[in-house]
Scaffold this motif. Structure first.
Motif, PDB file in Angstrom:
ATOM      1  N   UNK A   1       0.789  -1.240   0.099  1.00 26.28           N
ATOM      2  CA  UNK A   1       0.037  -0.028  -0.026  1.00 26.28           C
ATOM      3  C   UNK A   1       0.954   1.236   0.105  1.00 26.28           C
ATOM      4  N   UNK A   2       0.519   2.263  -0.934  1.00 30.73           N
ATOM      5  CA  UNK A   2       1.064   3.445  -0.778  1.00 30.73           C
ATOM      6  C   UNK A   2       1.264   4.083   0.823  1.00 30.73           C
ATOM      7  N   UNK A   3       2.603   4.614   1.007  1.00 30.79           N
ATOM      8  CA  UNK A   3       2.938   5.261   2.447  1.00 30.79           C
ATOM      9  C   UNK A   3       3.624   4.179   3.258  1.00 30.79           C
ATOM     10  N   UNK A   4       3.304   2.836   2.762  1.00 33.74           N
ATOM     11  CA  UNK A   4       4.127   1.851   3.857  1.00 33.74           C
ATOM     12  C   UNK A   4       5.181   1.377   3.198  1.00 33.74           C
ATOM     13  N   UNK A   5       5.858   0.496   3.931  1.00 29.24           N
ATOM     14  CA  UNK A   5       7.432   0.136   3.675  1.00 29.24           C
ATOM     15  C   UNK A   5       7.353  -1.001   2.720  1.00 29.24           C
ATOM     16  N   UNK A   6       8.364  -1.051   1.706  1.00 31.20           N
ATOM     17  CA  UNK A   6       8.299  -2.209   0.594  1.00 31.20           C
ATOM     18  C   UNK A   6       9.760  -2.754   1.102  1.00 31.20           C
ATOM     19  N   UNK A   7       9.611  -3.838   1.125  1.00 25.36           N
ATOM     20  CA  UNK A   7      11.090  -4.804   1.549  1.00 25.36           C
ATOM     21  C   UNK A   7      11.168  -5.647   0.223  1.00 25.36           C
ATOM     22  N   UNK A   8      12.262  -5.485  -0.456  1.00 22.20           N
ATOM     23  CA  UNK A   8      12.723  -6.344  -1.607  1.00 22.20           C
ATOM     24  C   UNK A   8      13.825  -7.247  -1.173  1.00 22.20           C
ATOM     25  N   UNK A   9      13.878  -8.392  -1.096  1.00 26.92           N
ATOM     26  CA  UNK A   9      14.987  -9.390  -0.949  1.00 26.92           C
ATOM     27  C   UNK A   9      15.830  -9.908  -1.878  1.00 26.92           C
ATOM     28  N   UNK A  10      17.012 -10.364  -1.415  1.00 26.41           N
ATOM     29  CA  UNK A  10      17.955 -10.893  -2.460  1.00 26.41           C
ATOM     30  C   UNK A  10      18.947 -11.913  -1.523  1.00 26.41           C
ATOM     31  N   UNK A  11      19.074 -12.811  -2.099  1.00 26.87           N
ATOM     32  CA  UNK A  11      20.233 -13.779  -1.542  1.00 26.87           C
ATOM     33  C   UNK A  11      21.366 -14.299  -2.368  1.00 26.87           C
ATOM     34  N   UNK A  12      22.570 -14.408  -2.213  1.00 27.68           N
ATOM     35  CA  UNK A  12      23.409 -15.073  -2.886  1.00 27.68           C
ATOM     36  C   UNK A  12      24.365 -15.988  -2.413  1.00 27.68           C
ATOM     37  N   UNK A  13      25.102 -16.738  -3.143  1.00 27.44           N
ATOM     38  CA  UNK A  13      25.562 -17.952  -2.791  1.00 27.44           C
ATOM     39  C   UNK A  13      27.388 -17.630  -2.818  1.00 27.44           C
ATOM     40  N   UNK A  14      27.901 -16.821  -3.241  1.00 23.74           N
ATOM     41  CA  UNK A  14      29.241 -16.720  -3.670  1.00 23.74           C
ATOM     42  C   UNK A  14      29.672 -15.784  -2.688  1.00 23.74           C
ATOM     43  N   UNK A  15      30.608 -16.280  -1.485  1.00 31.50           N
ATOM     44  CA  UNK A  15      31.117 -15.379  -0.373  1.00 31.50           C
ATOM     45  C   UNK A  15      32.177 -14.576  -0.910  1.00 31.50           C
ATOM     46  N   UNK A  16      32.263 -14.650  -2.344  1.00 36.75           N
ATOM     47  CA  UNK A  16      33.801 -13.648  -2.901  1.00 36.75           C
ATOM     48  C   UNK A  16      32.800 -12.377  -3.274  1.00 36.75           C
TER      49      UNK A  16
END
Lengths: 113, 112
Positions: free
Chosen positions: A14-29
């Motif tokens: 909803x407008x005015x609220x927080x959007x949280x977009x997530x991302x995961x990765x596998x390469x520790x480098x």
């Protein structure tokens, strides 16, 4: 094998609220991370970045958080606006091959008025 | 307007055709890139040029041939493509390799 993953193909907020977009990765480098936004019929636009020496970077309504131990990256948008509706991509690169960025498959954000 | 332009925006070609995609950047950047985006897949890096020299070639079939005559222009020459090569082809530039990239609007390619 996909080294950067965005497991949510879509998100509605909803407008005015927080959007949280997530991302995961596998390469520790990976040591440099970016978020891009893409509108239909346009190329991706750079939003914000973070290097692995930091755990947070802010730019206006956009904040990126990095949790290296969890290999997790998130983008917070506060407050969300209808104009933020777009596809968001995270990307990562490693210092030993900084020419190459690995992209996630994107999350489509819909901000409802 | 990101300062990176691509032509054409749409292209339909047969498998025996030869065509070229063009990219131009007006940002004074030193590095240029070609990416492929297939439906429901992440962007795949194809080629990277730095100061007109190819520095990355990401196992791309030889039916795709890049050319970088100067730091402002990048071409992707296409010949004997396959239907699975149908995708959005994006060009990008950055100050130098490893910096954030500025993308063009892409060329939507359909191979029939």
């Amino acid at each position: 094998d996909q080294q950067v993953k965005q497991n949510s193909p879509s998100l509605s907020v909803q407008e005015g609220r927080i959007s949280i977009l997530n991302c995961d990765y596998t390469n520790s480098m990976f040591d440099y991370f970016l978020w891009y936004k893409k509108y239909p019929a346009e190329g991706p636009t750079f939003l914000i970045s973070i290097s692995s020496i930091k755990d947070k970077n802010e730019d206006g309504r956009f904040t990126v958080f990095l949790n290296k131990s969890a290999k997790h990256l998130s983008l917070h948008i506060v407050p969300s606006q209808p104009g933020d509706s777009a596809v968001y991509f995270c990307a990562a690169s490693a210092g030993d091959n900084f020419n190459k960025f690995y992209f996630g498959s994107g999350t489509k954000l819909n901000v409802k008025p | 307007e990101t300062g990176v332009t691509q032509t054409p925006r749409h292209l339909v070609m047969g498998m025996t055709n030869k065509k070229s995609l063009k990219c131009e950047q007006h940002l004074g950047h030193n590095a240029m890139y070609w990416y492929k985006q297939s439906a429901k897949k992440p962007l795949e890096l194809m080629f990277v040029y730095s100061l007109e020299e190819r520095v990355e070639n990401n196992s791309v079939p030889s039916r795709f041939s890049p050319e970088c005559p100067n730091s402002s222009h990048l071409f992707l020459h296409l010949h004997t493509l396959q239907p699975e090569d149908s995708a959005l082809y994006l060009c990008a530039s950055s100050q130098d390799p490893g910096y954030e990239q500025y993308f063009g609007p892409g060329t939507r390619l359909t191979v029939t």
